[in-house]
Enzyme design. Structure first.
Site, short mmCIF file in Angstrom:
data_model
loop_
_atom_site.label_atom_id
_atom_site.label_comp_id
_atom_site.label_asym_id
_atom_site.label_seq_id
_atom_site.Cartn_x
_atom_site.Cartn_y
_atom_site.Cartn_z
N ASP A 72 -0.32 22.91 -0.45
CA ASP A 72 -0.64 24.06 -1.27
C ASP A 72 0.70 24.85 -1.56
O ASP A 72 1.72 24.34 -1.16
CB ASP A 72 -1.51 24.92 -0.43
CG ASP A 72 -0.90 25.25 0.97
OD1 ASP A 72 0.05 26.08 0.97
OD2 ASP A 72 -1.49 24.80 1.66
N GLU B 279 11.07 -10.12 -1.61
CA GLU B 279 10.78 -8.43 -1.42
C GLU B 279 12.04 -7.88 -1.00
O GLU B 279 12.48 -6.85 -1.52
CB GLU B 279 9.63 -8.45 -0.43
CG GLU B 279 8.24 -8.69 -1.08
CD GLU B 279 7.13 -8.33 -0.20
OE1 GLU B 279 5.95 -8.11 -0.64
OE2 GLU B 279 7.30 -8.47 1.06
#
Ligand code: DGJ
Length: 739
Positions: free
Chosen positions: A534, A614
């Protein structure tokens, strides 16, 4: 001048660059809201309707004029007991227990700069960037003064609202509700967008019709929560990313909240946003003042993208603070998904070593380094380094990591305590528990009473001793359960509302002290992932861990919902291992990276355990992130697909503010053989210009890219002449440069 007053007509207009907000005092000081929309000069009061409507009551001073009713007027700050039976924003109980209040307009004040709120987060601005309007309402009989606070940031079309209540009487009163903002729309058909979810699946964008009913969203959890985000959009039917009216309301607070959205019998749509009223009761003694948190609003006549850009600017420039607000954040690696709490110092160093070889810039040690914390049943509250587990002090571990050329970060969860901890054994009364009732547990832990300063002080001094020793560059501050038992073992009041509100002030003061003591600290918020994502937290932490769900495909939806209010640079996002721990889904490492780059970007796995191929990708990904960082974090963000409804591909792009370049990101969500042609429609480019795809060299007219779209890239495979469509979960980043 953004605030314009028409004294003779009692009209107050607030102008931003593109919008106007207007209120007006009518009928002995009823303050009504007359307009929020595109820039407008004039009086929108003509739209108020007066009729004698059965069962809509009248204020006493209008008794011979039955056309005046608080029940049908669009009120700027509706209060319970004023004859408005719709959702209220304010309710106060008098000493005799009766509740009811009749607020009337008394006057205004205009002040240079933006107001701030003591102890609470709030939008801030330089004096020349903003103006403040203070509007005074009073109920003389009840002795209640209400000051409506408005902050205006004209350049970014943001208007903030907060409210101060003062008891001017000589007996105590109790505030039952003190919402921060109310908006009435007398015309139009509107829908509500809200962002709901659950742990590991936060902020799903939902859109519902606002019919003749009340919709209440919010949380009673003492935290802004995974379940509803304190942000809503009131959108005209048919509004989309690029067109239509919408108003966003963002609550700048991290505790319980509520938004009540309704449409009354005469077609007025109302949205009230503020503190959760069911759990709010706040005693106010004579001469005391209560400060409600802030809500920020943006109106856009051009759909959601424009609205989001205003909120992104507000949060990036006027909520986030400190040295990290505009700096590129270090690419980090966090050990949580790799080890949980089962690690020793050597394991952490081995993760750090490989990560540093591959170009990662900071190692973050997560939960499990303190007290008897080998499982999540014990240890919280005892912020003493477990040197036996680490094989060294925290300072020594940090030095070893710094010797690898990396920064060092640490996880904390200051607001919590386990019953199995020395702190709880010594101070059981420091937890929020109710005498005579078995406490409600969450992850086997209790919430510390942060409404008490001595509790905050103790935790702060324990944690700062560790941070002093290791000179942490970064702290991840977690919060892993909601607040259920609201009772403070102090002699004072046991009002739930006061405890919950004071609790949040305690949390904010803790973070403020951290930032004061460690001015260069990068603080990341977290609450079991995104349970406290928030604008209140962002005032202290420029980034928040977006979700515990790190699956790239789920994350696309979570980050999509989050992006309506919050900019990418605030969203903690990491590449993690596959199969994913939550979904068991396998996605290519480059897709995981593309998704994480729409956030703060980092890794959360043991890079020693990935494949050679990877491993080769990781340094390239870090280079890509650094190359595009400015665009990724400062560009204007466009959602190109609705990822809730479109299950074929997800696309988003970041466009430089001067439109000189853009980064288009695409992830395929399904695959089909010999399927129809697919296009991704761009947005935000300079329509008259041509853009070159940096990699292919192809040049496109921007208007065509924004009308037809870019064909979905096809795959070139050796020996396969027909260039198949990409498979499921593949990703593309296309850098477009204006010619
Ligand atoms: C919840 C957080 O979201 C995770 O990232 C991790 O820090 C755990 N807590 C640790 O307990």
């Amino acid at each position: 001048m953004s605030i314009v007053i028409n004294e003779s007509e009692s009209i107050i207009s607030i102008h931003t660059k593109n919008t106007t907000y207007q209120m007006k005092a009518v009928h002995n000081g009823l303050l009504v809201h007359t307009y929020y929309g595109p820039h407008m000069n004039g009086d929108a009061g003509y739209a108020l309707s007066y009729r004698d409507r059965g069962f809509s009551v009248n204020p006493y001073d209008s008794k011979f004029n039955r056309t005046v009713s608080s029940d049908t007027l669009p009120l700027e700050y509706p209060c319970e007991g004023s004859g408005d039976f719709r959702a209220s924003a304010f309710s106060v109980s008098r000493a005799n227990g009766a509740s009811g209040c009749d607020l009337r307009y008394e006057g205004y004040e205009v002040v240079k700069g933006k107001y701030s709120l003591k102890g609470l987060p709030a939008v801030y601005a330089d004096e020349e960037e903003a103006e403040t309007l203070l509007v005074t309402l009073r109920d003389r009989d009840a002795g209640i003064k209400v000051v409506l606070q408005y902050g205006v940031l004209p350049e970014i079309d943001v208007i903030t609202r907060a409210v101060q209540i003062t008891n001017e009487g000589n007996v105590p009163v109790v505030l039952n509700q003190t919402a921060s903002a109310c908006l009435d729309f007398v015309s139009g058909e509107w829908e509500l967008m809200h962002f709901y979810g659950r742990h590991a699946n936060e902020r799903a964008a939902a859109r519902v019709e606002i019919a003749e009913r009340e919709i209440v969203i919010g949380t009673r959890r003492g935290m802004s929560s995974h379940h509803e985000n304190p942000f809503i959009v009131i959108a005209e039917n048919g509004a989309d990313e690029n067109k239509g009216q919408c108003v966003g309301m963002c609550f700048v607070y991290s505790g319980g909240f509520s938004a009540n959205i309704s449409r009354d019998a005469f077609g007025t749509t109302r949205a009230v946003m503020g503190l959760q009223p069911e759990l709010f009761n706040y005693p106010l003694n004579p001469a005391e003042t209560f400060q409600a948190p802030e809500a920020a609003m943006v109106y856009s006549a051009e759909g959601f993208a424009k609205m989001s850009h205003c909120f992104h600017k507000m949060i990036s420039e006027h909520i986030c603070r400190g040295p990290w607000k505009n700096r590129r954040r270090p690419v980090l690696i966090n050990n949580w998904e790799a080890t949980g709490m089962t690690f020793d110092g050597e394991k952490i160093l081995s993760i750090a070593r490989k990560a540093s070889e591959l170009g990662v810039e900071m190692m973050v040690l997560d939960d499990g380094w303190f007290g008897a914390r080998d499982t999540d049943n014990a240890g919280l509250g005892d912020w003493k380094v477990n040197t036996e587990k680490l094989g060294c002090t925290m300072g020594e571990l940090a030095d070893k990591i710094r010797a690898m050329g990396m920064k060092f970060g640490l996880w904390i969860e200051p607001e919590m305590v386990n019953e199995d901890s020395d702190l709880y054994r010594e101070h059981p009364d420091w937890a929020l528990t109710i005498p005579g009732k078995e406490p409600i547990l969450g992850r086997n832990q209790l919430v510390l009473d942060f409404s008490r300063k001595e509790v905050v002080d103790n935790i702060f001094s324990q944690i700062s001793a560790v941070l002093d020793d290791c000179r942490a560059d970064y702290v991840k501050m977690d919060f892993n359960r909601p607040i259920a038992d609201v009772y403070s073992r102090t002699a004072g009041t046991q009002s739930r509302g006061k405890i919950l509100y004071d609790y949040m002030l305690g949390v904010y003061s803790f973070m403020e002290r951290l930032l004061e003591r460690y001015p260069d600290l990068l603080l990341e918020g977290c609450a079991g992932g995104g349970g406290r994502f928030d604008a209140g937290m962002l005032y202290y932490c420029p980034q928040i861990w977006c979700s515990d769900n790190t699956d790239a495909i789920d994350r696309i939806r979570i980050q999509y919902g989050t992006s309506f209010c919050y900019p990418c640079r605030t969203m903690g996002a990491h590449v993690s291992a596959v199969p994913n721990g939550d979904t068991r889904r396998r996605t290519p490492i480059n897709t995981r990276a593309v998704v994480a780059m729409a956030g703060t970007f980092g890794y959360e796995l043991d890079l020693n355990l990935i494949t050679e191929e990877e491993m080769e990708e990781v340094p390239k990904q870090i280079e890509t992130f650094k190359k595009y960082w400015n665009l990724l974090h400062n560009g204007l963000y466009y959602r190109l697909t609705d990822v809730i409804r479109n299950r074929k591909e997800a696309a988003w792009m970041m466009v430089a503010e001067d439109q000189s370049e853009a980064l288009l990101n695409i992830v395929t969500l399904d695959a089909t053989g010999n399927g129809p042609n697919r296009f991704v429609r761009c947005a935000g480019l300079d329509p008259e210009a041509f853009y070159k795809d940096e990699e292919s060299g192809n040049v496109y007219a921007a208007s065509a890219l924004m009308t037809i779209g870019l064909p979905m890239p096809r795959i070139k495979l050796p020996g396969i002449p027909w260039n198949p469509t990409p498979g499921e979960y593949e990703s593309f980043q296309i850098h477009l440069i204006r010619q």
